[in-house]
Design a protein around this motif. Structure first.
Motif: not given
Length: 396
Positions: A27-53
């Motif tokens: 759900q956290r990733l979906i909320e970030c992606l609602l504003s547009g595409p993002a790299t996995q690294a950007e998603l990691s920074r925005q959510t605080g999740l590890s890149t592996a997760t």
């Protein structure tokens, strides 16, 4: 549209389980992606999740058709861009009525992919309705080439109050055979999907602020006039459920203290004078045959005097009950739905007269009364919207 929803009964997971954690992170990733595409690294920074997760969740979401990925260059390095796939996520909306079942498939872009309605026998048991829903859903998925893994979940509307404490259909439903039934658990087992259950009128209200023309309205009431009469409330931008999930039972407001006995045990409830069942009983006697709701609409539009009188009496009674509710919560908009929506102003006219007569003048004058533009599909569309909101997906 409402910022939050709190359905009468919802799919639940052990909050400490791996599946629950994965669902929350998705759900956290979906909320970030609602504003547009993002790299996995950007998603990691925005959510605080590890890149592996993030990488693992993206793989799961890609397999489910929720996202698509493509290699890109970011800051001179190779990266993987993730895009929310609006056609990949599908929600199921189910409307269980007294004599009907409607199932819709809706895309993330709030487009109806498919829908179908079938007739259920009067007095059917919950197991019959659920079996029919499973069969109809499988048929729609197959006919439209939608893979089951793309289905985010299913929302279901029930024609009756639902006790949030137990997740059961409460006394007072127009589906008495469903009372006490553990609808949530049984639906999840049968559909093998996350399921969210709510009263049909509540879903009608949600559909109006999601699919309908009232997305900017913070205080709205959806009134469904059918075999029963119920109301769904949007208050301060969110559905209102009260302490146990049973609200909007306007059909059991007393209109005539010494009137007919209602199925709830009281006398003179609004349902005893203004439900479609009451109208059909009155008109069927003079017609000498059994009638259906569509006969009321057809005969009224043809200016049949008896039909117009019954509608006028019912509308005034509904307006009186609405006046009391409007005085209490002051809705900006009241939307009338149900099988008589095709009557338009023929029904709205007497309702408006009753509302203005019994509401405080400024409330009556400033409350907009309108017919639902979503017709018979309102409740099923609201059920689909409920799924997307619980998946962290918004129509914007």
């Amino acid at each position: 549209m409402p910022a939050t929803t709190r359905p009468a009964a919802s799919h639940s997971k052990n909050p400490g389980s791996q599946s629950a954690l994965r669902h929350l992170n998705q759900q956290r990733l979906i909320e970030c992606l609602l504003s547009g595409p993002a790299t996995q690294a950007e998603l990691s920074r925005q959510t605080g999740l590890s890149t592996a997760t993030v990488s693992n969740i993206v793989k799961i979401m890609q397999g489910a058709g929720l996202v698509s990925t493509e290699p890109v260059t970011s800051s001179g390095r190779r990266a993987l861009s993730v895009r929310l796939n609006s056609q990949g996520a599908v929600a199921v909306g189910i409307d269980f009525g007294r004599r009907h079942l409607r199932v819709v498939l809706a895309s993330l872009g709030y487009q109806v992919i498919a829908e179908e309605t079938v007739t259920l026998p009067l007095g059917h048991h919950a197991e019959e309705g659920i079996a029919a829903a499973v069969e109809l859903l499988d048929k729609l998925l197959r006919q439209n080439g939608v893979e089951r893994r793309a289905v985010v979940g299913a929302g279901a509307g029930i024609a009756g109050p639902i006790d949030r404490r137990s997740g059961t259909v409460a006394q007072g439903a127009i589906l008495p055979e469903w009372v006490g039934f553990q609808i949530l658990e049984r639906l999840e087992r049968a559909l093998e999907l996350p399921v969210y259950v709510d009263n049909d009128a509540n879903l009608g209200a949600l559909s109006e602020v999601t699919w309908g023309p009232h997305s900017g309205v913070s205080d709205l009431m959806f009134l469904k006039i059918g075999s029963g009469i119920g109301a769904g409330l949007i208050v301060n931008g969110a559905p209102y459920y009260g302490a146990v999930g049973i609200t909007g039972e306007i059909g059991h407001a007393t209109i005539h203290e010494y009137g007919a006995i209602c199925r709830c045990g009281n006398r003179g409830c609004l349902e005893t004078v203004a439900s479609t069942s009451t109208m059909l009983e009155l008109l069927g006697k003079s017609a000498g045959r059994s009638l259906e709701p569509q006969d009321i609409v057809r005969n009224a539009l043809a200016k049949d005097p008896a039909t117009l009188r019954v509608i006028d009496d019912a509308g005034l009674a509904v307006g009186r009950a609405l006046g009391n509710v409007a005085n209490l919560i002051g809705p900006e908009v009241i939307v009338v739905g149900g099988p008589l929506a095709g009557l338009g102003e023929t029904l709205l006219g007497p309702i408006r007269r009753g509302l203005v007569r019994h509401a405080v003048p400024v409330v009556g004058e400033t409350t907009t009364l309108t017919m639902s533009s979503l017709g018979a599909r309102a409740e099923a569309l609201g059920a689909a919207a409920l799924v997307f909101q619980h998946a962290g997906i918004s129509s914007g």
